[in-house]
Design an enzyme around this catalytic site. Structure first.
Site, PDB file in Angstrom:
ATOM      1  N   TYR A 162      -9.734   8.156  -9.949  1.00  0.00           N
ATOM      2  CA  TYR A 162     -10.870   7.431  -9.367  1.00  0.00           C
ATOM      3  C   TYR A 162     -10.507   7.049  -7.944  1.00  0.00           C
ATOM      4  O   TYR A 162      -9.412   6.542  -7.700  1.00  0.00           O
ATOM      5  CB  TYR A 162     -11.160   6.170 -10.191  1.00  0.00           C
TER       6      TYR A 162
ATOM      7  N   ASP B 184      -3.780   8.409  -2.740  1.00  0.00           N
ATOM      8  CA  ASP B 184      -4.591   7.208  -2.909  1.00  0.00           C
ATOM      9  C   ASP B 184      -3.693   6.173  -3.612  1.00  0.00           C
ATOM     10  O   ASP B 184      -3.517   6.219  -4.831  1.00  0.00           O
ATOM     11  CB  ASP B 184      -5.831   7.518  -3.732  1.00  0.00           C
TER      12      ASP B 184
ATOM     13  N   LYS C 191      -6.460  -3.539  -2.836  1.00  0.00           N
ATOM     14  CA  LYS C 191      -5.896  -4.454  -3.834  1.00  0.00           C
ATOM     15  C   LYS C 191      -4.795  -5.361  -3.275  1.00  0.00           C
ATOM     16  O   LYS C 191      -5.099  -6.368  -2.651  1.00  0.00           O
ATOM     17  CB  LYS C 191      -5.429  -3.661  -5.061  1.00  0.00           C
TER      18      LYS C 191
HETATM   19  N1  PLP Z   1      -8.753   4.158  -5.430  1.00  0.00           N
HETATM   20  C1  PLP Z   1      -8.157   3.768  -6.563  1.00  0.00           C
HETATM   21  C2  PLP Z   1      -6.924   4.469  -7.026  1.00  0.00           C
HETATM   22  C3  PLP Z   1      -8.676   2.706  -7.299  1.00  0.00           C
HETATM   23  O1  PLP Z   1      -8.068   2.327  -8.427  1.00  0.00           O
HETATM   24  C4  PLP Z   1      -9.837   2.050  -6.826  1.00  0.00           C
HETATM   25  C5  PLP Z   1     -10.417   0.926  -7.567  1.00  0.00           C
HETATM   26  O2  PLP Z   1     -10.038   0.580  -8.648  1.00  0.00           O
HETATM   27  C6  PLP Z   1     -10.416   2.502  -5.638  1.00  0.00           C
HETATM   28  C7  PLP Z   1      -9.849   3.549  -4.958  1.00  0.00           C
HETATM   29  C8  PLP Z   1     -11.639   1.833  -5.092  1.00  0.00           C
HETATM   30  O3  PLP Z   1     -11.309   0.572  -4.617  1.00  0.00           O
HETATM   31  P1  PLP Z   1     -12.449  -0.564  -4.469  1.00  0.00           P
HETATM   32  O4  PLP Z   1     -12.862  -0.918  -5.859  1.00  0.00           O
HETATM   33  O5  PLP Z   1     -11.738  -1.663  -3.735  1.00  0.00           O
HETATM   34  O6  PLP Z   1     -13.552   0.027  -3.669  1.00  0.00           O
END
Ligand code: PLP
Length: 429
Positions: free
Chosen positions: A144, A239, A267
């Site tokens: 994700y 990511d 985060k």
């Molecule tokens: N990338 C990863 C690996 C994530 O776990 C998340 C959210 O859980 C995101 C991107 C998206 O982040 P946000 O919820 O702050 O938009």
């Protein structure tokens, strides 16, 4: 447990917020039942509006690695707000943040602050497309990267086919540019690059998957992806929104010794405030406006209060031995869970990387998305509720990783395992 206040709030919320929530997983759809509403949080604990308390293994989905409401983070925020909430002009804290990130994650020679992980990944793939002049991106089933259109895509039928949208509203013409691979399948990646290599702008991956439960990379897998990207002139994007500063101080790239071209964060760097960032080699980052032509901007980006929270948290996690202690706690929890499941005759496999873990209801080893999906989700759902009734809050979905914090001390872990022993018996019954 009494949930009258939560129930009443959820009824009101459902009239006004789609599904009663501001982010889908919070609605408990996957596990059934209704969410509780949180009044306050402290250390390892969440306190709901009905006066119940729960040991929390969600940690606001990752940021709370030092525990909730840590005094150092709270005081940094309190100090920052004395000077105003937002300037829309450069401030010293954003320079300090950039210095901290580039020092802790050396593949990032420059960074750009944004306001969420979603913004970070969207901006990173725009940069990759702009810098390479190519349009296709590669992602992985079960990873994700936020809710950007290019990421809400799954593999079409057959292995090497173009992606199809997973959400209405995502144009098919855009999703076709997203190619999807199976995580931990090295040969599949080789074949895909053989077919599309010179059209691929970037490959984006969660180096440890935290959005399909918790899937660690096989030995040499990330290195293989690095080599493919280099060979075909595509950018490798890690990511690390979830893994960054969590699986190790320098993130998954430090843990596995693989250097991506670009990295996305979120985060932990916000300390609980809405923050994201992306960074990478200077020559790439210099292509972002106003240094270069690739446009990206943000009214609240580099917000002084958010920077203060993030800097305070990043300071705390640099304490000697911080990640070693968290890793040891994660192992103790997972070993204890396996023993408790075994004693109750429940098939359970765990995965752990640093301060992340996965609980899979199966007797098989799990490191692929297909294996994660094949696990007994009904058993997980029963376990989730049995734990919640005993005051332990796991992520309300079988496809989310668990998060350890520094506030989960021995007493908290012992209490969790006491609950787990009972809960596994309930699952087995
Ligand atoms: N990338 C990863 C690996 C994530 O776990 C998340 C959210 O859980 C995101 C991107 C998206 O982040 P946000 O919820 O702050 O938009």
């Amino acid at each position: 447990m009494n949930h009258d206040q939560s129930h009443a709030l959820f009824a009101r919320a459902q009239q006004l917020l789609p599904g009663g929530v501001n982010s889908p997983v919070r609605a408990f759809k996957s596990v059934g039942g209704e969410p509780f509403f949180v009044q306050r949080a402290d250390g390892a604990w969440l306190f709901d509006v009905d006066g119940n308390r729960y040991i929390d293994y969600v940690g606001s989905w990752g940021p709370m690695i030092v525990g909730h409401n840590h005094p150092a983070v709270r005081e940094a925020v309190q100090a920052a707000i004395q000077n105003g909430l937002s300037f829309g002009a450069p401030c010293p804290a954003e320079v300090a943040m950039a210095e901290t990130i580039t020092r802790l994650v050396p593949s990032c020679e420059m960074v750009r602050m944004v306001n969420s992980g979603t913004e970070a990944t969207l901006s990173a793939i725009r940069l990759a497309r702009g810098a390479t002049g190519r349009n296709r991106i590669v992602k992985f089933e079960g990873c994700y990267h936020g809710h950007g259109d290019s990421f809400l895509v799954k593999a079409g039928s057959g292995m090497l086919t173009l992606g199809v949208p997973t959400s209405p509203g995502v144009p098919a013409g855009l999703s076709e540019l997203t190619l999807t691979l199976s995580y931990n399948d090295a040969d599949g990646a080789t074949q895909l690059f053989e077919q599309y290599g010179n059209e691929i702008a970037c490959l984006i991956i969660e180096p440890v998957v935290g959005n399909a439960n918790c899937l660690p990379p096989r030995a040499g897998y990330l290195q293989h992806l690095r080599e493919l990207c280099t060979q075909h002139g595509a950018l490798l994007i890690f990511d690390e929104v979830m893994t960054g500063f969590r699986v190790a101080l320098g993130g998954a790239q430090a843990l596995y010794g693989v250097t991506p071209d670009l990295t996305t964060f979120g985060k932990i760097i916000g300390g609980g405030m809405p923050v994201g960032a992306y960074g990478g080699r200077r020559e790439l980052m210099q292509q972002i406006a106003p240094a270069g032509p690739i446009y990206q901007a943000g009214t609240l980006s580099g917000n002084p209060v958010a920077m203060a929270a993030g800097l305070a948290m990043l300071e705390l996690i640099q304490a000697p031995g911080f990640h070693d202690r968290l890793t040891a706690a994660t192992h103790a929890l997972c070993d204890g869970m396996e023993a408790a499941a075994d004693a109750a005759g429940v098939a359970l496999t765990t995965t752990r990387v640093g301060a992340m873990f996965g609980l899979f209801f199966t007797d098989q080893q799990v490191d692929t998305y297909a294996q994660a999906v094949a696990c007994d989700t009904a058993a997980f759902n029963r376990f989730f509720h049995a734990m919640l009734e005993r005051g332990v809050y796991l992520a309300p979905s079988a496809f989310e990783a668990g998060f350890m914090s520094a506030a989960h001390d021995e007493a908290v872990l012992a209490q969790t395992l006491d609950a787990a022993r009972e809960a596994f018996k309930a699952v087995a019954a």
